[in-house]
Write an enzyme that holds these catalytic residues in place. Structure first.
Site, mmCIF file in Angstrom:
data_model
loop_
_atom_site.group_PDB
_atom_site.id
_atom_site.type_symbol
_atom_site.label_atom_id
_atom_site.label_comp_id
_atom_site.label_asym_id
_atom_site.label_seq_id
_atom_site.Cartn_x
_atom_site.Cartn_y
_atom_site.Cartn_z
ATOM 1 C CG ASP A 1 -2.138 -0.905 1.016
ATOM 2 O OD1 ASP A 1 -2.326 -1.397 -0.111
ATOM 3 O OD2 ASP A 1 -2.885 -1.121 1.985
ATOM 4 N N GLY A 2 2.029 1.220 0.652
ATOM 5 C CA GLY A 2 2.916 2.378 0.656
ATOM 6 C C GLY A 2 3.374 2.739 -0.742
ATOM 7 C CG ASN B 1 -3.787 6.265 3.488
ATOM 8 O OD1 ASN B 1 -4.770 5.828 2.902
ATOM 9 N ND2 ASN B 1 -2.856 5.480 3.976
ATOM 10 C CG ASP B 2 -3.244 9.767 7.075
ATOM 11 O OD1 ASP B 2 -2.103 10.127 6.736
ATOM 12 O OD2 ASP B 2 -3.469 8.661 7.596
ATOM 13 N NE ARG C 1 -3.755 21.848 26.239
ATOM 14 C CZ ARG C 1 -3.132 21.152 27.181
ATOM 15 N NH1 ARG C 1 -3.811 20.330 27.970
ATOM 16 N NH2 ARG C 1 -1.823 21.233 27.318
ATOM 17 C CG ASP D 1 -0.139 12.752 22.452
ATOM 18 O OD1 ASP D 1 0.025 13.747 23.189
ATOM 19 O OD2 ASP D 1 -0.029 11.579 22.863
ATOM 20 C CB ALA E 1 -4.273 4.254 7.145
ATOM 21 C CE1 TYR E 2 -1.649 7.323 14.503
ATOM 22 C CE2 TYR E 2 -1.100 9.277 13.230
ATOM 23 C CZ TYR E 2 -1.105 8.591 14.434
ATOM 24 O OH TYR E 2 -0.565 9.171 15.555
#
EC number: 2.7.1.23
Length: 313
Positions: free
Chosen positions: A87-88, A162-163, A190, A192, A204-205
């Site tokens: 996929d990458g 993707n994102d 707020r 990460d 994905a992520y």
């Protein structure tokens, strides 16, 4: 039939085209063998099609026996492109050829991918079906376009299939962000990181951060916070034509990633403006392609839940 179903069916129909030249790109990592790529080259040549090799792939594997082409010139050189890898590999190619409207076929040389859906061992029959018989389904996928603005000036821009991810550049403290949609303030965040994902990127992520899965044909974009300070803060799905402005409020540095393939550093006061790209990625799938089967395999939906043991401890 409702409008959504009418549009989806229409998008999967395509008049036959004269497929003469096929470009190929492969996974260019030091541990990658050229054999899977060469297998696909031989399959394409066996179907009577001309072959071009993407220039970085050609240089990496030393495939000087075939003509090479840059992704910038792909629209004038090839009728379709095959990405051989994972996929990458597909993401890297798809973002760059989308402006030229070159359709993509994904051949996975490892495990089944979400968007590289043809297994290497099935590639010869699938490519015959697509390239020779011209029997395939067409799928269009949305991309995101993002700009980093500093004092109103664009200092960096990129696209993502993707994102787009706004994340911390160091280990100290959370990001503080103000988020507006179509010039209307939505919330102060707020966390990460904040993931802005297309339906393609929802598996994905964003999925790892407990975001929802969006079907690829949905017209939406999802915002998924990573480890937000407020436990009531949840992902939200917005219309795909939304313009999203994310302002970095904290004085800690941050980084914006585009499909993890490129990034830009941002600082306090910078605004990341994200909108739908003016073009789409076009995928060709074999008629046997089944999105839900891919979900079952990748997410283990085909496994029965473990039954609790009835034995005493």
């Amino acid at each position: 039939m409702n409008d959504f179903l009418t549009t989806s069916v229409k998008d999967l129909r395509r008049a036959p085209m004269d497929i003469r030249t096929v470009a190929l790109a492969g996974r260019v990592q030091n541990d990658t063998s050229p054999e899977p790529l060469l297998q696909i080259v031989q399959s394409v040549l066996g179907l009577g099609k001309a072959v071009l090799i993407e220039e970085k792939t050609s240089a990496h594997f030393g495939l000087t026996q075939f003509p090479s082409v840059s992704l910038r010139d792909i629209g004038n050189s090839a009728d379709v492109m095959i990405a051989v890898g994972g996929d990458g590999t597909m993401l890297g190619v798809a973002r760059r050829v989308a402006p030229y409207h070159v359709p993509l076929i994904g051949v996975n040389q490892g495990h089944l991918g979400f968007i590289t859906d043809i297994a290497l061992e099935h590639a010869p029959s699938a490519l015959r079906e697509i390239l020779l018989d011209q029997s395939y389904d067409v799928e269009e996928r949305d991309l995101l376009h993002a700009q980093v603005l500093r004092h109103g000036e664009v200092i960096h821009e990129g696209t993502a299939l993707n994102d787009v991810v706004v994340g911390r550049s160091g280990l100290d403290g959370m990001l503080e962000l103000n988020v507006a949609v179509n010039e209307q303030f939505m919330y102060a965040q707020r966390a990460d990181a904040l993931i802005i994902a297309t339906p393609t990127g929802s598996t994905a992520y964003a999925l790892a951060a407990n975001g929802p899965i969006l079907h690829p044909q949905l017209a939406g974009v999802t915002l998924v916070p990573v480890a937000p300070q407020s436990l009531s803060n949840r992902p939200i799905v917005l219309p795909s034509d939304s313009v999203i402005d994310i302002e970095l409020i904290s004085n800690r540095g941050a980084v914006v990633h585009f499909d993890v393939h490129s990034y830009a550093e941002v600082r306090q006061g910078d605004v990341i403006r994200i909108s739908q790209a003016p073009y789409k990625s076009v995928f060709w799938h074999p008629k046997s392609y089944n999105y839900y089967a891919t979900l079952r395999q990748k997410l283990n939906w085909n496994l029965n839940p473990a039954r609790p043991s009835t034995e005493s401890v």
